[in-house]
Structures are given as structure tokens and as C-alpha cells.
Scaffold this active site. Sequence first.
Site, PDB file in Angstrom:
ATOM      1  N   GLY A  11       0.828  -1.209   0.000  1.00 50.78           N
ATOM      2  CA  GLY A  11       0.000   0.000   0.000  1.00 50.78           C
ATOM      3  C   GLY A  11       0.856   1.250   0.000  1.00 50.78           C
ATOM      4  O   GLY A  11       2.099   1.175  -0.020  1.00 50.78           O
ATOM      5  N   LEU A  14      -0.733  -2.618   8.925  1.00 45.72           N
ATOM      6  CA  LEU A  14      -1.280  -1.502   8.150  1.00 45.72           C
ATOM      7  C   LEU A  14      -2.406  -1.942   7.212  1.00 45.72           C
ATOM      8  O   LEU A  14      -3.071  -1.097   6.614  1.00 45.72           O
ATOM      9  CB  LEU A  14      -0.164  -0.839   7.319  1.00 45.72           C
ATOM     10  CG  LEU A  14       0.670   0.246   8.000  1.00 45.72           C
ATOM     11  CD1 LEU A  14       1.415  -0.281   9.203  1.00 45.72           C
ATOM     12  CD2 LEU A  14       1.655   0.859   7.017  1.00 45.72           C
ATOM     13  N   TYR A  49     -15.921   2.979   9.385  1.00 45.42           N
ATOM     14  CA  TYR A  49     -14.453   2.942   9.359  1.00 45.42           C
ATOM     15  C   TYR A  49     -13.901   3.321  10.729  1.00 45.42           C
ATOM     16  O   TYR A  49     -13.053   2.617  11.291  1.00 45.42           O
ATOM     17  CB  TYR A  49     -13.936   3.894   8.275  1.00 45.42           C
ATOM     18  CG  TYR A  49     -12.442   3.945   8.175  1.00 45.42           C
ATOM     19  CD1 TYR A  49     -11.712   2.808   7.859  1.00 45.42           C
ATOM     20  CD2 TYR A  49     -11.748   5.129   8.394  1.00 45.42           C
ATOM     21  CE1 TYR A  49     -10.334   2.848   7.767  1.00 45.42           C
ATOM     22  CE2 TYR A  49     -10.373   5.179   8.299  1.00 45.42           C
ATOM     23  CZ  TYR A  49      -9.667   4.043   7.987  1.00 45.42           C
ATOM     24  OH  TYR A  49      -8.301   4.084   7.891  1.00 45.42           O
TER      25      TYR A  49
END
Length: 321
Positions: A10, A76, A149
Site C-alpha cells: 500500500g 497496516l 471505518y
Amino acid sequence: MHMLITGGAGFIGSHLAEALLAHGHNVTAVDDLSTGRPANISHLAAHPRFQFVYETITNETVMDRLASTAEVIFHLAAAVGVELIVKDPVRTLETNIQGSEVVLRLARRYQRKVLLASTSEVYGKSAAVPFREDADRVMGPTVKSRWSYAESKAIDEFLSLAYHKQFGVPVVICRFFNTVGPRQTGTYGMVIPRFVQQALAGQPLTVYGTGEQTRCFCNVRDTVRAVAALAEKPEAVGEIYNVGSQEEITIRALAERVLARTASRAGLVSVPYDEAYEVGFEDMQRRVPSIEKVRAAIGWQPTITLDETLDEVIAYFRAAA
Ligand code: UDP
């Protein structure tokens, strides 16, 4: 040391991989390439101390093998980007919660340190800027997907702290505020890559809402410097740290800054939130971190200005064109 980075292909993960390799560590990056990209790590592929594993973090068998050999796990991997979250709330909740469950279970089994990537979203709509790590959180209703989220990441924080308290797993929580730099994609809604690409393509920059909402953008190289230093600090275990910039800017001013620095005449267009995301979408008006705690712990503060970061991102997209 041998470091494992989940979400290692990412945007932030790939920069962290570079920083850890530069410190002399061995790095294994695991990523299912759902939002990560091979191009983010292709320049590391031939590095003798780098290894990439294409796998989802919910595959516990593979993750078990990786966790057993790693000394520190930088967790992550997560569903990311407000646009993606609003469109795919199931994936957001499942990836963020189940993925962290697997990582923490394995960290317990092998007694590994975990650096959990959390987010400024956990402060929600709080107006108590700058946000301190111990501040109250103000969440919207569950019918608004955006908050899934923040809640999933808050559960990850609770779980991490619980594993630390009950099972002695060494965990450190980093709440990333808006983080930007080369390799970040605009595909999942992030504003700076979107504005830069729009400016370079001569398309009007899409300013959502009034444009008076503010954010502070931290260069990813500053961010990963903080993460690497926190991982080495025994006193950071069991603690939560904001990691972000305090250079506050309205989104409208940001758009104007991008136009100026790209010498673009594309102009701006106002887009209501209802159109940009979904009906009834709630944004936060101001988001500024308190960075007293991370400064006291590791002497960290951002060193790269927004203008420098914008120029890096502009150069990145120009080179990619
Ligand atoms: N935004 C915008 N235009 C875009 C994308 C985002 O005006 O094309 C706004 C968004 O509504 C928010 C801010 O820019 O107020 C930052 O958005 P981003 O998704 O980058 O991060 P957030 O802070 O929302 O997590």
C-alpha cells in the site's frame, strides 16, 4: 531485525518498507493487492532483504508462518479511503476487524510486538481541536456508512489494548492523520492525488461541500519516520500516538494551492457531499492533531512542508503520465 508489514504494497506500507530496509532490517510485506499495488514495491523486488507475499491477512495459516519468523508486525492492512468505505461498508468492517483479530492472535502466540495503524477518524465529529489521544470521541449514527471505518478502527484499538492488558502483547497504536505523498492514489477518494490529477488533466478541481472544512497533511516520509521510531521505544508499548501535521488548510485553499503550483487554469467546481458520497454524508469541519505526546516520546515533528509535498506529488503524477 525481521519486520512484517501487513498492507506492505500500500501507499504507507511501501514507504515504511523502504525506511525499514534503509535501517538495515529484513522486511516481509504481505498484501492481497485489493488496494495495494505491485508498482508501489516493484523497485524493492530485487532487494536482498525484501520479500513480498501475495496473500490476505485473514489467511491464518500463511499469517502464522509469517508471524512466527517476524520480530515486529506493522499492521497496516485495512480498507481505506472514505469513498471505498461508503461504497463497500461490509468489506471495511470485515477486513479491519477480522484482519486485526488474526494479527493479534498470532502476536499473542509468538509474543510479537504489534504497531497498529489507526486513524484520526476515531475522533469523529469532535470539535475539540487539536485532538489529544485521551479525548472523547464523537460518532455519527450507524446508518451513515462513513462511521463504520472509525468504529472498526476503534474496535482494533480496543482489541490491541485488551491483548496488551490481558496477555501482555506489546502493542503500540499510531493514529495517522491525513497522510500524503507519491504513490497515493485518488481512486478511493483521497483529495490531494485527486486534485493534482485533475489539475494536470485540465479538469476543474472537485471541491466537496463548502470547501471551508480543514485538514492537515503530513508527508508520508515524516509519518514512517515516526512509526519506525515508536517501534524501537519500549516506553511506547500500551500507548496511543497521533501522527500528523499541524499545518492546517481549508480544502478550497488547498485546491487553489494545487492550481498555482501546477500552473493550471482548470478552476474549481463545487460538488455537494450528497453527490460526492451519499445522501446525508457527514464530514468533519476541522481535523488537527495534538502532537505533544509523540514529540515527548521520540522527539518527532514533521519536517516537510505542504508545498514541498505538493511538489513531490505533482512530480510523481507528471512522471507517471
Ligand atoms: N475532498 C474534496 N474533493 C475530492 C476529494 C475529497 O473536496 O475530490 C474533501 C473531502 O470531502 C474532505 C477532504 O477533502 O473534506 C479530505 O478528504 P480525504 O478523502 O482526502 O480524507 P478525509 O480527511 O476525508 O479522510
